[in-house]
Design a protein around this motif. Structure first.
Motif, PDB file in Angstrom:
ATOM      1  N   GLU A  77      35.580  36.720 108.826  1.00  0.00           N
ATOM      2  CA  GLU A  77      35.987  37.752 109.317  1.00  0.00           C
ATOM      3  C   GLU A  77      36.321  37.817 111.000  1.00  0.00           C
ATOM      4  OE1 GLU A  77      36.845  40.394 107.513  1.00  0.00           O
ATOM      5  OE2 GLU A  77      36.944  42.049 108.909  1.00  0.00           O
ATOM      6  N   ILE A 131      30.509  35.326 101.973  1.00  0.00           N
ATOM      7  CA  ILE A 131      31.688  35.880 102.152  1.00  0.00           C
ATOM      8  C   ILE A 131      32.790  34.783 102.287  1.00  0.00           C
ATOM      9  CG2 ILE A 131      33.068  37.392 103.590  1.00  0.00           C
ATOM     10  CD1 ILE A 131      30.377  38.837 104.304  1.00  0.00           C
ATOM     11  N   CYS A 160      26.876  40.186 102.002  1.00  0.00           N
ATOM     12  CA  CYS A 160      28.263  39.896 100.959  1.00  0.00           C
ATOM     13  C   CYS A 160      28.329  41.118 100.166  1.00  0.00           C
ATOM     14  CB  CYS A 160      28.063  38.323 100.450  1.00  0.00           C
ATOM     15  SG  CYS A 160      29.254  38.368  99.386  1.00  0.00           S
ATOM     16  N   GLU A 169      36.784  44.187  99.685  1.00  0.00           N
ATOM     17  CA  GLU A 169      35.024  43.909  99.290  1.00  0.00           C
ATOM     18  C   GLU A 169      34.415  45.410  99.596  1.00  0.00           C
ATOM     19  OE1 GLU A 169      35.765  39.391 101.420  1.00  0.00           O
ATOM     20  OE2 GLU A 169      34.710  40.941 102.613  1.00  0.00           O
ATOM     21  N   GLN A 170      34.574  46.041 100.566  1.00  0.00           N
ATOM     22  CA  GLN A 170      33.982  47.222 100.553  1.00  0.00           C
ATOM     23  C   GLN A 170      34.117  48.412  99.586  1.00  0.00           C
ATOM     24  OE1 GLN A 170      32.671  48.919 104.337  1.00  0.00           O
ATOM     25  NE2 GLN A 170      33.324  47.172 105.537  1.00  0.00           N
ATOM     26  N   ARG A 224      36.082  34.176  99.728  1.00  0.00           N
ATOM     27  CA  ARG A 224      37.370  34.403 100.224  1.00  0.00           C
ATOM     28  C   ARG A 224      38.162  33.086 100.048  1.00  0.00           C
ATOM     29  NH1 ARG A 224      36.984  38.085 105.795  1.00  0.00           N
ATOM     30  NH2 ARG A 224      36.025  39.853 104.677  1.00  0.00           N
ATOM     31  N   GLU A 266      40.822  41.781 103.507  1.00  0.00           N
ATOM     32  CA  GLU A 266      39.552  41.201 102.647  1.00  0.00           C
ATOM     33  C   GLU A 266      38.447  42.179 102.783  1.00  0.00           C
ATOM     34  OE1 GLU A 266      41.479  39.893 105.239  1.00  0.00           O
ATOM     35  OE2 GLU A 266      41.899  37.738 104.753  1.00  0.00           O
ATOM     36  N   SER A 267      38.151  42.739 103.999  1.00  0.00           N
ATOM     37  CA  SER A 267      36.928  43.630 104.342  1.00  0.00           C
ATOM     38  C   SER A 267      37.372  44.778 103.509  1.00  0.00           C
ATOM     39  CB  SER A 267      36.735  43.931 105.465  1.00  0.00           C
ATOM     40  OG  SER A 267      35.602  44.617 105.596  1.00  0.00           O
ATOM     41  N   GLN A 268      38.475  45.554 103.409  1.00  0.00           N
ATOM     42  CA  GLN A 268      38.790  46.621 102.841  1.00  0.00           C
ATOM     43  C   GLN A 268      38.535  46.609 101.217  1.00  0.00           C
ATOM     44  OE1 GLN A 268      40.044  49.424 104.303  1.00  0.00           O
ATOM     45  NE2 GLN A 268      40.170  50.701 102.683  1.00  0.00           N
ATOM     46  N   LEU A 304      40.309  48.537 108.310  1.00  0.00           N
ATOM     47  CA  LEU A 304      39.695  47.067 108.059  1.00  0.00           C
ATOM     48  C   LEU A 304      40.796  46.070 107.966  1.00  0.00           C
ATOM     49  CD1 LEU A 304      36.943  48.186 105.673  1.00  0.00           C
ATOM     50  CD2 LEU A 304      36.617  47.357 107.995  1.00  0.00           C
ATOM     51  N   HIS A 358      31.966  41.264 112.602  1.00  0.00           N
ATOM     52  CA  HIS A 358      31.965  41.920 111.276  1.00  0.00           C
ATOM     53  C   HIS A 358      31.824  43.689 111.490  1.00  0.00           C
ATOM     54  CE1 HIS A 358      31.233  38.136 109.851  1.00  0.00           C
ATOM     55  NE2 HIS A 358      31.397  38.394 108.774  1.00  0.00           N
ATOM     56  N   LEU A 409      29.408  48.223 107.506  1.00  0.00           N
ATOM     57  CA  LEU A 409      29.759  48.720 105.994  1.00  0.00           C
ATOM     58  C   LEU A 409      29.885  50.313 106.034  1.00  0.00           C
ATOM     59  CD1 LEU A 409      27.082  46.443 104.416  1.00  0.00           C
ATOM     60  CD2 LEU A 409      29.772  46.256 104.403  1.00  0.00           C
TER      61      LEU A 409
END
Ligand SMILES: NC(=O)N[C@H]1NC(=O)NC1=O
Length: 173
Positions: A23, A157, A122, A87-88, A161, A83-85, A80, A67, A70
């Motif tokens: 990230e 994570i 993760c 995942e969350q 990815r 990827e983070s969007q 975000l 990072h 959350l």
């Protein structure tokens, strides 16, 4: 995508593709570039893992600080990384009840105050109940344990990815 394709990427293409597996830290991908040619795709992951392990304590802390929180402000404002969007959202953090959101925000704050870096887990191998439970439990750890734990989560994570990228069709760069 096979290893021949990965090995044929230019530096710029490689970073464009792999720059986000850790990230907001394209340096991790840049650092493994010189290891080409890779024998197999898991060599890319191993190289990134070794790069992370080679960082000093403050370097590892920096990596953790890259990072986003959350269920934090960036999730609410849609800022975000993609990827983070994903995942969350997948962990159910985009649809929290007000009470759950306030509880996670409070624990995130407490965690950051205690350790000086954000809580990292993760999200794809977790859900909101497990995240809440882990936040409460890990708050009781020693700082040194937590740094190790956060680095392990970053590697998980990164693994997922990379799997996404490698199982994708070759890029049209
Ligand atoms: N803070 C934190 O754990 N962030 C992350 N976790 C995850 O799976 N994706 C993230 O961005």
């Amino acid at each position: 995508m096979d290893i021949e394709t990965v090995n044929s990427l230019s530096y710029e293409e490689f970073i464009e593709l792999f720059g986000g597996v850790v990230e907001r830290c394209p340096l991790a991908a840049a650092a493994v570039w010189s290891r080409r040619p890779f024998g197999c795709v898991s060599d890319v992951e191993a190289g990134i893992g070794e790069f992370i392990d080679s960082l000093s304590e403050s370097g590892k802390e920096g990596l953790v600080r890259c990072h986003p929180d959350l269920a934090g402000r960036e999730l609410a404002s849609g800022t975000l990384t993609a990827e983070s969007q994903r995942e969350q959202e997948g962990a159910g953090l985009a649809s929290l009840q007000a009470e759950e959101a306030a509880q996670i925000a409070g624990l995130n704050r407490e965690y950051k105050q205690r350790f000086g870096f954000p809580f990292v887990i993760c999200a794809r191998t977790s859900d909101k109940a497990a995240i809440l439970q882990q936040l409460q439990q890990r708050l009781r750890n020693l700082r040194s344990q937590e740094l190790l734990h956060a680095v392990q989560e970053i590697k998980k994570i990164c693994h997922l990815r990379l799997q996404d990228l490698l199982h994708r069709a070759p890029p049209k760069l």
